[in-house]
Design an enzyme around this catalytic site. Structure first.
Site, PDB file in Angstrom:
ATOM      1  N   ARG A 289       0.979  -1.117   0.074  1.00 35.93           N
ATOM      2  CA  ARG A 289      -0.115   0.019   0.046  1.00 35.93           C
ATOM      3  C   ARG A 289       0.950   1.165   0.009  1.00 35.93           C
ATOM      4  O   ARG A 289       1.361   1.570   1.043  1.00 35.93           O
ATOM      5  CB  ARG A 289      -0.940  -0.115   1.211  1.00 35.93           C
ATOM      6  CG  ARG A 289      -2.054   0.778   1.206  1.00 35.93           C
ATOM      7  CD  ARG A 289      -2.587   1.165   2.707  1.00 35.93           C
ATOM      8  NE  ARG A 289      -1.532   2.018   3.570  1.00 35.93           N
ATOM      9  CZ  ARG A 289      -1.477   1.533   4.838  1.00 35.93           C
ATOM     10  NH1 ARG A 289      -2.225   0.764   5.217  1.00 35.93           N
ATOM     11  NH2 ARG A 289      -0.923   2.506   5.541  1.00 35.93           N
ATOM     12  N   HIS A 293      -3.910   4.344   4.396  1.00 36.60           N
ATOM     13  CA  HIS A 293      -4.988   3.499   4.687  1.00 36.60           C
ATOM     14  C   HIS A 293      -6.173   4.025   4.185  1.00 36.60           C
ATOM     15  O   HIS A 293      -6.870   3.308   3.565  1.00 36.60           O
ATOM     16  CB  HIS A 293      -4.907   3.041   6.283  1.00 36.60           C
ATOM     17  CG  HIS A 293      -6.198   2.051   6.154  1.00 36.60           C
ATOM     18  ND1 HIS A 293      -6.057   0.758   6.000  1.00 36.60           N
ATOM     19  CD2 HIS A 293      -7.222   2.220   7.206  1.00 36.60           C
ATOM     20  CE1 HIS A 293      -7.419   0.175   6.318  1.00 36.60           C
ATOM     21  NE2 HIS A 293      -8.254   1.066   7.049  1.00 36.60           N
ATOM     22  N   TYR A 302       4.304   5.394  11.105  1.00 34.50           N
ATOM     23  CA  TYR A 302       4.596   4.182  11.529  1.00 34.50           C
ATOM     24  C   TYR A 302       5.194   3.359  10.463  1.00 34.50           C
ATOM     25  O   TYR A 302       5.452   2.206  10.811  1.00 34.50           O
ATOM     26  CB  TYR A 302       3.190   3.224  11.871  1.00 34.50           C
ATOM     27  CG  TYR A 302       2.209   3.559  10.575  1.00 34.50           C
ATOM     28  CD1 TYR A 302       2.370   2.621   9.557  1.00 34.50           C
ATOM     29  CD2 TYR A 302       0.964   4.339  10.791  1.00 34.50           C
ATOM     30  CE1 TYR A 302       1.412   2.760   8.572  1.00 34.50           C
ATOM     31  CE2 TYR A 302       0.180   4.091   9.515  1.00 34.50           C
ATOM     32  CZ  TYR A 302       0.326   3.469   8.530  1.00 34.50           C
ATOM     33  OH  TYR A 302      -0.743   3.442   7.686  1.00 34.50           O
TER      34      TYR A 302
END
Length: 394
Positions: A289, A293, A302
């Site tokens: 990805r 998100h 993160y």
């Protein structure tokens, strides 16, 4: 074919007969037919282009490339619309175009799709107008397309719930005699899309159990983009996800999810296996990805930027373009025309999104049941009276 009528007592043929030894005997894990540099490679169990003429194969690959470019444009425009306040949220698919287009183009018209909330590329392949996708994220409807028209279900927000829906639908197909008849225009399969995070959900594991027990004609297609929001895949599984399928009694296969040719070939084989009455398959499309998100997420908190840049070199669109150019299968006019088509699509999406009408508050009652119940009608009338009470205040 009903359970018990095949060669393995209800769970389909021996795994080695279906996908060969490499998927469960420690051999090469990843099915790949097109390298990140755009070079074709062979695989002992899967191939692309069998039965096609060179011209037909080239036309299909150009079609894959067009689908991926336009799907990325949908994603880019929707992200920008959200940033400008026109959408409440948007779930990005940046970097996952090959996984979705390969799987979407492997479907037959009679097959049925149960998506998550990110399958914009599969929706494109099924003919859903992307403006209808925007309505859900703008908050003017709950998904306005007709699932029966496209054999593409409404987006599912509850993580993993669609895998149970898909399994039940597949069992219904099986009992309706639409599986294992040998008629290519009748035999059908179901595909359920979900992510690596959803694979940890109880619903998904229950779906695996039911699908295996009843030999349901369903393909579980997991886009492993390696992040369940901010949770890395290493926190979710000690083994590659595709190997989980063996514990439930059906085959699993890991495919390069940034390789549209391999994704198409593997999904096509899994769907055909389901249509033939040989039961479920787990396909893990190993991808990344590259975006967030959703548009409410900040992935820089993160994950490392170096990881994103490393995966950018594996871009599914660029590797397909490199293959087309290297082999003289597309000229500059093709790319220029496609760029213009993408610009036209972007303009249509911007205009169409802003012109989406707000719904009538009473429309929420319209599709609760196929036939209106007395209780629901009473609620509707009460809500209508409540809304009417505001008219005299202005």
């Amino acid at each position: 074919m009903t359970p018990g009528n095949d060669r393995s007592g209800g769970f389909g043929p021996d795994l080695a007969e279906v996908f060969g030894p490499s998927q469960h005997d420690g051999g090469p894990e990843l099915v790949q037919l097109l390298t990140p540099e755009g070079e074709r490679v062979s695989h002992p169990e899967f191939s692309f282009g069998d039965g096609m003429t060179p011209a037909e194969e080239a036309e299909m690959i150009r079609g894959f490339y067009r689908d991926m470019v336009l799907t990325r444009r949908i994603d880019t425009e929707a992200t920008a619309l959200q940033r400008h306040g026109e959408l409440g949220i948007w779930a990005q698919l940046l970097g996952q175009e090959a996984a979705q287009i390969g799987a979407g183009r492997a479907l037959r018209p009679q097959d049925y799709v149960f998506p998550t909330y990110r399958e914009h590329g599969v929706a494109w392949c099924r003919g859903v107008d992307p403006i209808e996708l925007l309505g859900l994220y703008r908050g003017v409807d709950q998904g306005a397309w007709d699932p029966a028209k496209y054999n593409f279900h409404l987006y599912t927000i509850v993580i993993g719930a669609q895998t149970l829906h898909a399994t039940g639908y597949a069992m219904g197909m099986q009992r309706d005699g639409a599986v294992g008849t040998g008629d290519p225009d009748r035999d059908a399969a179901v595909i359920a899309h979900f992510g690596d995070g959803a694979s940890s959900q109880g619903d998904v594991n229950e779906a695996f159990i039911f699908a295996a027990s009843y030999n349901a004609p369903v393909v579980f297609f997991c886009q492993n983009n390696q992040w369940a929001i901010s949770e890395p895949i290493e926190r979710q599984s000690r083994i590659p996800l595709y190997q989980r399928a063996l514990g439930f009694g059906f085959p699993g296969v890991r495919v390069d999810g940034n390789d549209v040719l391999a994704t198409y070939a593997v999904t096509q084989a899994a769907l055909q296996r389901a249509r033939d009455g040989q039961g479920p398959t787990f396909v893990e499309a190993y991808t990344y990805r590259m975006g967030a998100h959703t548009t409410t997420d900040d992935p820089t908190r993160y994950r490392l930027s170096d990881d994103v840049e490393r995966w950018r070199l594996k871009c599914p669109i660029e590797r397909t373009k490199a293959y087309l150019q290297r082999n003289g299968l597309a000229d500059q006019a093709f790319f220029d025309d496609l760029s213009a088509e993408a610009d036209e699509l972007g303009a249509r999406l911007r205009e169409g999104c802003k012109n989406l009408a707000d719904p009538s508050p009473l429309s929420i009652f319209d599709h609760v049941y196929a036939e209106q119940t007395p209780e629901l009608e009473a609620q509707r009338e009460g809500f209508a009276a409540y809304l009417d009470s505001f008219e005299g205040a202005h």
